[in-house]
Motif scaffolding. Structure first.
Motif, PDB file in Angstrom:
ATOM      1  N   GLY B  28      11.432  -9.486 -43.956  1.00 61.88           N
ATOM      2  CA  GLY B  28      12.458  -8.777 -43.479  1.00 61.88           C
ATOM      3  C   GLY B  28      13.773  -8.983 -44.367  1.00 61.88           C
ATOM      4  N   ALA B  29      13.960 -10.374 -44.700  1.00 59.47           N
ATOM      5  CA  ALA B  29      15.191 -10.972 -45.492  1.00 59.47           C
ATOM      6  C   ALA B  29      15.116 -10.072 -46.746  1.00 59.47           C
ATOM      7  CB  ALA B  29      15.486 -12.260 -45.281  1.00 59.47           C
ATOM      8  N   ALA B  30      13.621 -10.288 -47.524  1.00 58.03           N
ATOM      9  CA  ALA B  30      13.665  -9.997 -48.736  1.00 58.03           C
ATOM     10  C   ALA B  30      13.827  -8.529 -48.842  1.00 58.03           C
ATOM     11  CB  ALA B  30      12.157 -10.398 -49.061  1.00 58.03           C
ATOM     12  N   PHE B  31      13.306  -7.581 -47.956  1.00 56.73           N
ATOM     13  CA  PHE B  31      13.575  -6.128 -47.740  1.00 56.73           C
ATOM     14  C   PHE B  31      15.031  -5.827 -47.753  1.00 56.73           C
ATOM     15  CE2 PHE B  31      14.298  -2.086 -45.741  1.00 56.73           C
ATOM     16  CZ  PHE B  31      13.716  -1.431 -46.542  1.00 56.73           C
ATOM     17  N   ILE B  32      15.874  -6.339 -46.847  1.00 56.98           N
ATOM     18  CA  ILE B  32      17.273  -6.076 -46.866  1.00 56.98           C
ATOM     19  C   ILE B  32      18.114  -6.585 -48.039  1.00 56.98           C
ATOM     20  CG2 ILE B  32      19.445  -6.683 -45.575  1.00 56.98           C
ATOM     21  CD1 ILE B  32      17.648  -4.711 -44.294  1.00 56.98           C
ATOM     22  N   ALA B  33      17.638  -7.838 -48.871  1.00 56.46           N
ATOM     23  CA  ALA B  33      18.101  -8.277 -49.870  1.00 56.46           C
ATOM     24  C   ALA B  33      18.099  -7.262 -51.166  1.00 56.46           C
ATOM     25  CB  ALA B  33      17.571  -9.755 -50.175  1.00 56.46           C
ATOM     26  N   ALA B  34      16.708  -6.781 -51.331  1.00 52.38           N
ATOM     27  CA  ALA B  34      16.437  -5.877 -52.487  1.00 52.38           C
ATOM     28  C   ALA B  34      17.240  -4.534 -52.134  1.00 52.38           C
ATOM     29  CB  ALA B  34      14.977  -5.439 -52.163  1.00 52.38           C
ATOM     30  N   THR B  35      17.050  -4.260 -50.654  1.00 54.17           N
ATOM     31  CA  THR B  35      18.048  -2.973 -50.620  1.00 54.17           C
ATOM     32  C   THR B  35      19.269  -2.916 -50.914  1.00 54.17           C
ATOM     33  OG1 THR B  35      16.471  -2.244 -48.903  1.00 54.17           O
ATOM     34  CG2 THR B  35      18.617  -1.214 -49.098  1.00 54.17           C
ATOM     35  N   GLU B  36      19.925  -4.330 -50.714  1.00 54.31           N
ATOM     36  CA  GLU B  36      21.642  -4.525 -50.718  1.00 54.31           C
ATOM     37  C   GLU B  36      21.523  -4.474 -52.393  1.00 54.31           C
ATOM     38  OE1 GLU B  36      23.750  -7.092 -47.746  1.00 54.31           O
ATOM     39  OE2 GLU B  36      23.895  -8.375 -49.745  1.00 54.31           O
ATOM     40  N   ALA B  37      20.844  -5.158 -53.096  1.00 52.85           N
ATOM     41  CA  ALA B  37      20.820  -5.189 -54.663  1.00 52.85           C
ATOM     42  C   ALA B  37      20.914  -3.578 -55.248  1.00 52.85           C
ATOM     43  CB  ALA B  37      19.918  -6.109 -55.149  1.00 52.85           C
ATOM     44  N   HIS B  38      20.004  -3.000 -54.705  1.00 50.16           N
ATOM     45  CA  HIS B  38      19.960  -1.627 -55.163  1.00 50.16           C
ATOM     46  C   HIS B  38      21.282  -0.803 -54.896  1.00 50.16           C
ATOM     47  CE1 HIS B  38      17.293   2.207 -55.659  1.00 50.16           C
ATOM     48  NE2 HIS B  38      18.324   2.288 -56.173  1.00 50.16           N
ATOM     49  N   ALA B  39      21.626  -1.101 -53.620  1.00 50.51           N
ATOM     50  CA  ALA B  39      23.023  -0.441 -53.262  1.00 50.51           C
ATOM     51  C   ALA B  39      24.134  -0.740 -54.409  1.00 50.51           C
ATOM     52  CB  ALA B  39      23.454  -0.705 -51.642  1.00 50.51           C
ATOM     53  N   ARG B  40      24.460  -2.372 -54.402  1.00 50.94           N
ATOM     54  CA  ARG B  40      25.221  -2.820 -55.211  1.00 50.94           C
ATOM     55  C   ARG B  40      25.160  -2.089 -56.748  1.00 50.94           C
ATOM     56  NH1 ARG B  40      24.906  -8.117 -53.255  1.00 50.94           N
ATOM     57  NH2 ARG B  40      26.479  -8.254 -51.719  1.00 50.94           N
ATOM     58  N   ALA B  41      23.915  -2.130 -57.019  1.00 54.69           N
ATOM     59  CA  ALA B  41      23.755  -1.181 -58.457  1.00 54.69           C
ATOM     60  C   ALA B  41      24.271   0.160 -58.537  1.00 54.69           C
ATOM     61  CB  ALA B  41      22.440  -1.071 -58.798  1.00 54.69           C
ATOM     62  N   VAL B  42      24.098   0.901 -57.437  1.00 61.29           N
ATOM     63  CA  VAL B  42      24.666   2.169 -57.168  1.00 61.29           C
ATOM     64  C   VAL B  42      25.975   2.216 -57.252  1.00 61.29           C
ATOM     65  CG1 VAL B  42      24.882   4.290 -55.494  1.00 61.29           C
ATOM     66  CG2 VAL B  42      22.451   3.261 -56.230  1.00 61.29           C
ATOM     67  N   ILE B  43      26.745   1.431 -56.499  1.00 59.37           N
ATOM     68  CA  ILE B  43      28.304   1.153 -56.557  1.00 59.37           C
ATOM     69  C   ILE B  43      28.604   0.855 -58.117  1.00 59.37           C
ATOM     70  CG2 ILE B  43      30.226  -0.128 -55.891  1.00 59.37           C
ATOM     71  CD1 ILE B  43      28.610  -0.709 -53.303  1.00 59.37           C
ATOM     72  N   GLY B  44      27.885   0.154 -58.568  1.00 54.12           N
ATOM     73  CA  GLY B  44      28.490  -0.326 -60.100  1.00 54.12           C
ATOM     74  C   GLY B  44      28.312   0.970 -60.932  1.00 54.12           C
ATOM     75  N   ALA B  45      27.226   1.686 -60.915  1.00 49.30           N
ATOM     76  CA  ALA B  45      26.844   2.892 -61.795  1.00 49.30           C
ATOM     77  C   ALA B  45      27.989   4.077 -61.641  1.00 49.30           C
ATOM     78  CB  ALA B  45      25.623   3.391 -61.271  1.00 49.30           C
ATOM     79  N   ALA B  46      28.653   3.878 -60.479  1.00 46.34           N
ATOM     80  CA  ALA B  46      29.947   4.938 -59.878  1.00 46.34           C
ATOM     81  C   ALA B  46      31.157   4.111 -60.398  1.00 46.34           C
ATOM     82  CB  ALA B  46      29.640   5.124 -58.491  1.00 46.34           C
ATOM     83  N   GLU B  47      31.209   2.924 -60.975  1.00 49.02           N
ATOM     84  CA  GLU B  47      32.166   2.363 -61.386  1.00 49.02           C
ATOM     85  C   GLU B  47      33.338   2.034 -60.265  1.00 49.02           C
ATOM     86  OE1 GLU B  47      33.717   4.293 -64.837  1.00 49.02           O
ATOM     87  OE2 GLU B  47      32.064   3.847 -66.016  1.00 49.02           O
ATOM     88  N   MET B  48      32.771   1.799 -59.254  1.00 51.09           N
ATOM     89  CA  MET B  48      33.744   1.458 -58.114  1.00 51.09           C
ATOM     90  C   MET B  48      33.390   0.079 -57.495  1.00 51.09           C
ATOM     91  SD  MET B  48      35.080   4.535 -56.840  1.00 51.09           S
ATOM     92  CE  MET B  48      35.144   4.046 -55.109  1.00 51.09           C
ATOM     93  N   GLY B  49      33.677  -0.923 -58.515  1.00 51.14           N
ATOM     94  CA  GLY B  49      33.216  -2.135 -58.473  1.00 51.14           C
ATOM     95  C   GLY B  49      34.297  -2.913 -57.299  1.00 51.14           C
ATOM     96  N   GLN B  50      35.322  -2.229 -56.929  1.00 50.46           N
ATOM     97  CA  GLN B  50      36.090  -2.986 -55.927  1.00 50.46           C
ATOM     98  C   GLN B  50      35.706  -2.623 -54.686  1.00 50.46           C
ATOM     99  OE1 GLN B  50      36.553   0.016 -57.384  1.00 50.46           O
ATOM    100  NE2 GLN B  50      37.679   1.413 -56.138  1.00 50.46           N
ATOM    101  N   VAL B  51      34.691  -1.944 -54.555  1.00 45.49           N
ATOM    102  CA  VAL B  51      34.058  -1.732 -53.252  1.00 45.49           C
ATOM    103  C   VAL B  51      32.769  -2.621 -53.086  1.00 45.49           C
ATOM    104  CG1 VAL B  51      32.624  -0.183 -51.570  1.00 45.49           C
ATOM    105  CG2 VAL B  51      34.679   0.803 -53.191  1.00 45.49           C
ATOM    106  N   THR B  52      32.591  -3.210 -51.761  1.00 47.34           N
ATOM    107  CA  THR B  52      31.787  -4.101 -51.531  1.00 47.34           C
ATOM    108  C   THR B  52      30.561  -3.701 -50.474  1.00 47.34           C
ATOM    109  OG1 THR B  52      32.647  -5.654 -49.830  1.00 47.34           O
ATOM    110  CG2 THR B  52      32.674  -6.227 -52.296  1.00 47.34           C
ATOM    111  N   VAL B  53      29.425  -3.808 -50.390  1.00 45.64           N
ATOM    112  CA  VAL B  53      28.439  -3.174 -49.429  1.00 45.64           C
ATOM    113  C   VAL B  53      27.708  -4.518 -48.821  1.00 45.64           C
ATOM    114  CG1 VAL B  53      26.886  -2.819 -51.238  1.00 45.64           C
ATOM    115  CG2 VAL B  53      26.594  -1.786 -49.094  1.00 45.64           C
ATOM    116  N   THR B  54      27.758  -4.576 -47.556  1.00 50.15           N
ATOM    117  CA  THR B  54      26.847  -5.500 -46.947  1.00 50.15           C
ATOM    118  C   THR B  54      26.029  -4.867 -45.750  1.00 50.15           C
ATOM    119  OG1 THR B  54      28.729  -5.672 -45.300  1.00 50.15           O
ATOM    120  CG2 THR B  54      28.623  -7.337 -47.106  1.00 50.15           C
ATOM    121  N   PHE B  55      24.992  -5.494 -45.446  1.00 50.33           N
ATOM    122  CA  PHE B  55      23.825  -4.999 -44.271  1.00 50.33           C
ATOM    123  C   PHE B  55      23.942  -5.757 -43.257  1.00 50.33           C
ATOM    124  CE2 PHE B  55      21.462  -1.643 -46.410  1.00 50.33           C
ATOM    125  CZ  PHE B  55      22.022  -1.528 -47.712  1.00 50.33           C
ATOM    126  N   GLY B  56      23.557  -5.444 -42.073  1.00 48.29           N
ATOM    127  CA  GLY B  56      23.447  -6.219 -40.972  1.00 48.29           C
ATOM    128  C   GLY B  56      22.604  -7.542 -41.148  1.00 48.29           C
TER     129      GLY B  56
END
Lengths: 31, 144
Positions: B28-56
């Protein structure tokens, strides 16, 4: 969005096998 | 032993297996960590580095919470141009997206363990159906 990684294949395969064993165990007719 | 008792025992075993895979085995933790990393990469690709994403995390959920400076256009886009909310929602595995400064209560999402157990129970129920088909098949008594 749905992610296939959510469908933890080993767990689901194990659950399916347990289910088949359960169904046979619970519903077979005694000889 | 009666059939319902056998079904209950197997049900408990499947629920226990789901809980062990989710918790102690860390899937479960590994799945959420992988999804979070993917979301971070999407934010980076959108050049919105000031935005952070967290999951429950307690409990683990597929709800993405975005926080940081972003205006209305950056958040929600315009017309066919997606904002960060839409881009994160499109990440595989994300269940829902909210901004930390959204008014009102966060959207309801099931804890990941409940979703995992529901999927395991569905697979188990399909298996019981197959096993029932095997068990009720009678031996042929004749050659015809």
């Amino acid at each position: 969005m749905l992610n296939l990684a959510m469908f933890d294949a080993p767990l689901l395969a194990a659950a399916l096998l347990i289910g088949i064993a359960t169904g046979w165990w619970a519903f077979r007719k005694p000889r | 032993m009666k059939a319902p008792a056998k079904l209950l025992i197997a049900l408990a075993a499947v629920l226990a297996a789901g809980a062990i895979v989710h918790g102690p085995l860390g899937r479960g933790a590994a799945f959420i960590a992988a999804t979070e990393a993917h979301a971070r990469a999407v934010i980076g690709a959108a050049e919105m580095g000031q935005v952070t994403v967290t999951f429950g995390r307690a409990p683990l959920t597929r709800l993405a919470t975005l926080s940081g400076d972003a205006d209305e256009f950056q958040r929600n886009g315009m017309g066919f141009f997606p904002g960060l909310t839409g881009r994160i929602a499109a990440v595989p595995g994300v269940g829902a997206v909210r901004w930390s400064d959204d008014p009102g209560p966060p959207p309801f999402v099931l804890p990941l363990i409940v979703e995992t157990e529901a999927l395991a129970l569905l697979a188990w129920a399909i298996g019981v159906g197959i096993g029932w088909l095997f068990a009720r098949r009678r031996k042929r008594e004749s050659y015809l």
